[in-house]
Design a protein around this motif. Sequence first.
Motif, PDB file in Angstrom:
ATOM      1  N   PRO A  47       0.810  -1.233   0.000  1.00  0.00           N
ATOM      2  CA  PRO A  47       0.000   0.000   0.000  1.00  0.00           C
ATOM      3  C   PRO A  47       0.835   1.271   0.000  1.00  0.00           C
ATOM      4  N   MET A  48       2.152   1.136   0.261  1.00  0.00           N
ATOM      5  CA  MET A  48       3.006   2.325   0.109  1.00  0.00           C
ATOM      6  C   MET A  48       4.086   2.075  -0.943  1.00  0.00           C
ATOM      7  N   ALA A  72       7.590   1.370  -0.087  1.00  0.00           N
ATOM      8  CA  ALA A  72       8.217   2.598   0.436  1.00  0.00           C
ATOM      9  C   ALA A  72       8.690   3.541  -0.672  1.00  0.00           C
ATOM     10  N   LEU A  92       6.888   7.041  -0.672  1.00  0.00           N
ATOM     11  CA  LEU A  92       6.826   7.842   0.557  1.00  0.00           C
ATOM     12  C   LEU A  92       7.518   9.210   0.427  1.00  0.00           C
ATOM     13  N   ALA A 136       3.435   7.334   5.248  1.00  0.00           N
ATOM     14  CA  ALA A 136       2.957   5.935   5.277  1.00  0.00           C
ATOM     15  C   ALA A 136       1.502   5.895   5.765  1.00  0.00           C
ATOM     16  N   LEU A 152      -2.595  -3.850   3.374  1.00  0.00           N
ATOM     17  CA  LEU A 152      -1.780  -4.894   4.024  1.00  0.00           C
ATOM     18  C   LEU A 152      -0.335  -4.402   4.120  1.00  0.00           C
ATOM     19  N   PRO A 153      -0.072  -3.401   4.975  1.00  0.00           N
ATOM     20  CA  PRO A 153       1.293  -2.883   5.067  1.00  0.00           C
ATOM     21  C   PRO A 153       2.245  -3.886   5.699  1.00  0.00           C
ATOM     22  N   LYS A 154       3.526  -3.767   5.324  1.00  0.00           N
ATOM     23  CA  LYS A 154       4.577  -4.596   5.933  1.00  0.00           C
ATOM     24  C   LYS A 154       5.496  -3.647   6.675  1.00  0.00           C
ATOM     25  N   SER A 155       6.061  -4.110   7.770  1.00  0.00           N
ATOM     26  CA  SER A 155       7.118  -3.341   8.409  1.00  0.00           C
ATOM     27  C   SER A 155       7.900  -4.249   9.334  1.00  0.00           C
ATOM     28  N   ARG A 164       6.860   1.497  13.545  1.00  0.00           N
ATOM     29  CA  ARG A 164       6.151   1.704  12.277  1.00  0.00           C
ATOM     30  C   ARG A 164       4.927   0.789  12.167  1.00  0.00           C
ATOM     31  N   ASN A 212       1.272   2.296  11.495  1.00  0.00           N
ATOM     32  CA  ASN A 212       0.489   1.878  10.332  1.00  0.00           C
ATOM     33  C   ASN A 212      -0.932   1.436  10.694  1.00  0.00           C
TER      34      ASN A 212
HETATM   35  P1  A2P Z   1      10.553  -1.103   7.451  1.00  0.00           P
HETATM   36  O1  A2P Z   1      10.457  -2.606   7.477  1.00  0.00           O
HETATM   37  O2  A2P Z   1      11.927  -0.630   7.731  1.00  0.00           O
HETATM   38  O3  A2P Z   1       9.483  -0.436   8.287  1.00  0.00           O
HETATM   39  P2  A2P Z   1       4.890  -2.034   1.347  1.00  0.00           P
HETATM   40  O4  A2P Z   1       4.064  -2.597   2.459  1.00  0.00           O
HETATM   41  O5  A2P Z   1       4.200  -0.978   0.529  1.00  0.00           O
HETATM   42  O6  A2P Z   1       5.469  -3.111   0.447  1.00  0.00           O
HETATM   43  O7  A2P Z   1       6.138  -1.273   1.996  1.00  0.00           O
HETATM   44  C1  A2P Z   1       7.024  -1.918   2.850  1.00  0.00           C
HETATM   45  C2  A2P Z   1       8.187  -0.994   3.078  1.00  0.00           C
HETATM   46  O8  A2P Z   1       7.758   0.212   3.696  1.00  0.00           O
HETATM   47  C3  A2P Z   1       9.228  -1.593   3.977  1.00  0.00           C
HETATM   48  O9  A2P Z   1      10.465  -1.284   3.382  1.00  0.00           O
HETATM   49  C4  A2P Z   1       9.066  -0.857   5.297  1.00  0.00           C
HETATM   50  O10 A2P Z   1      10.309  -0.676   5.927  1.00  0.00           O
HETATM   51  C5  A2P Z   1       8.503   0.467   4.881  1.00  0.00           C
HETATM   52  N1  A2P Z   1       7.593   1.016   5.883  1.00  0.00           N
HETATM   53  C6  A2P Z   1       6.561   0.387   6.459  1.00  0.00           C
HETATM   54  N2  A2P Z   1       5.899   1.195   7.301  1.00  0.00           N
HETATM   55  C7  A2P Z   1       6.550   2.389   7.262  1.00  0.00           C
HETATM   56  C8  A2P Z   1       6.348   3.633   7.907  1.00  0.00           C
HETATM   57  N3  A2P Z   1       5.343   3.815   8.767  1.00  0.00           N
HETATM   58  N4  A2P Z   1       7.217   4.636   7.631  1.00  0.00           N
HETATM   59  C9  A2P Z   1       8.232   4.446   6.752  1.00  0.00           C
HETATM   60  N5  A2P Z   1       8.474   3.304   6.102  1.00  0.00           N
HETATM   61  C10 A2P Z   1       7.632   2.276   6.347  1.00  0.00           C
END
Ligand code: A2P
Length: 282
Positions: free
Chosen positions: A193-194, A197, A200, A217, A232-235, A240, A244
């Motif tokens: 969804p981002m 990254a 961003l 984000a 479905l964000p990943k982190s 974070r 999210n």
């Molecule tokens: P990190 O694991 O260091 O938080 P997507 O879900 O669109 O595929 O994006 C995943 C990427 O976005 C990962 O590299 C994650 O890094 C980063 N990310 C996730 N949440 C945040 C946030 N709140 N701020 C900045 N980067 C984020």
Amino acid sequence: MKQTFVLANGVEVPAVGFGTYKAAEKNEEIIKEAIAQGYRHLDTAAFYDNEREVGKAIRESGIDRREFFITSKLWKADLGYASALAAFEASLERLGVDYLDLYLIHWPSPADGTDSYMERDIEAWKAMEELYRAGKIRAIGVSNFLPHHLNRLMDRTGIIPLVDQLEFHPGYIQKAAVDFCQRQGILVEAWSPMGRARVLGEPLLQEFAKKYQVSTAQLCIRFALQCGVLPLPKSSSAERMRQNMDVFSFEIGEEDMHRLMTLPQLGWSGEHPDREWVKPEG
Ligand code: A2P
């Protein structure tokens, strides 16, 4: 805004899920942390090779399995009737659960150059319909299906997919596919969804982040929700992960939504269901 979506069959789904793809070597800790931060909707897949870690994290949380919404996906190599049944059982076994909340066909094409791949999708879908009717899966759906794939599937099968999980973020909103799904009552879920990254740093997002006093984000996640799409964000960071999920106390105004919806294409992964893998630049 409600913190759940309701599928066409009445099943409730927590409105922000946790994407587990590439949760790296520390997989199990990342998933445990996500559960500790409050995520109950976990999105995995046979292809992610982390179903065992997801299952273990759930068991060791001590939280009732029924409080979780667990999604897994049927990989390209397992399209077909008997292979889908076997792959589903293998996913259950790896996860250590006796039912799934949602099971998706991961990609429409097995990517082996065959023209008749929809036959294999249809056979896989028939297997999934049986498992659904038998109560082994609470909802069945697809991923990366575009309207022409959905039409071909729906013309030949009984149950309309309840979910289509697509790449979706500002700069890649797949409007034709999302509109098609929403007209059919198919819930769209957003992977990346981002934009992994990549979106961003976009100046418009940064401007809006200041305006709404949130991170870029959070804006992306809220943007999906306001489009009626489940993010479905990943982190890998607890901070974070928390951020999210904290997307229910602000609302993006209508004009700003239109500006986000009409951004030029950016952040696209390069993965298209009808094409060979195209590695994105940068
Ligand atoms: P990190 O694991 O260091 O938080 P997507 O879900 O669109 O595929 O994006 C995943 C990427 O976005 C990962 O590299 C994650 O890094 C980063 N990310 C996730 N949440 C945040 C946030 N709140 N701020 C900045 N980067 C984020």
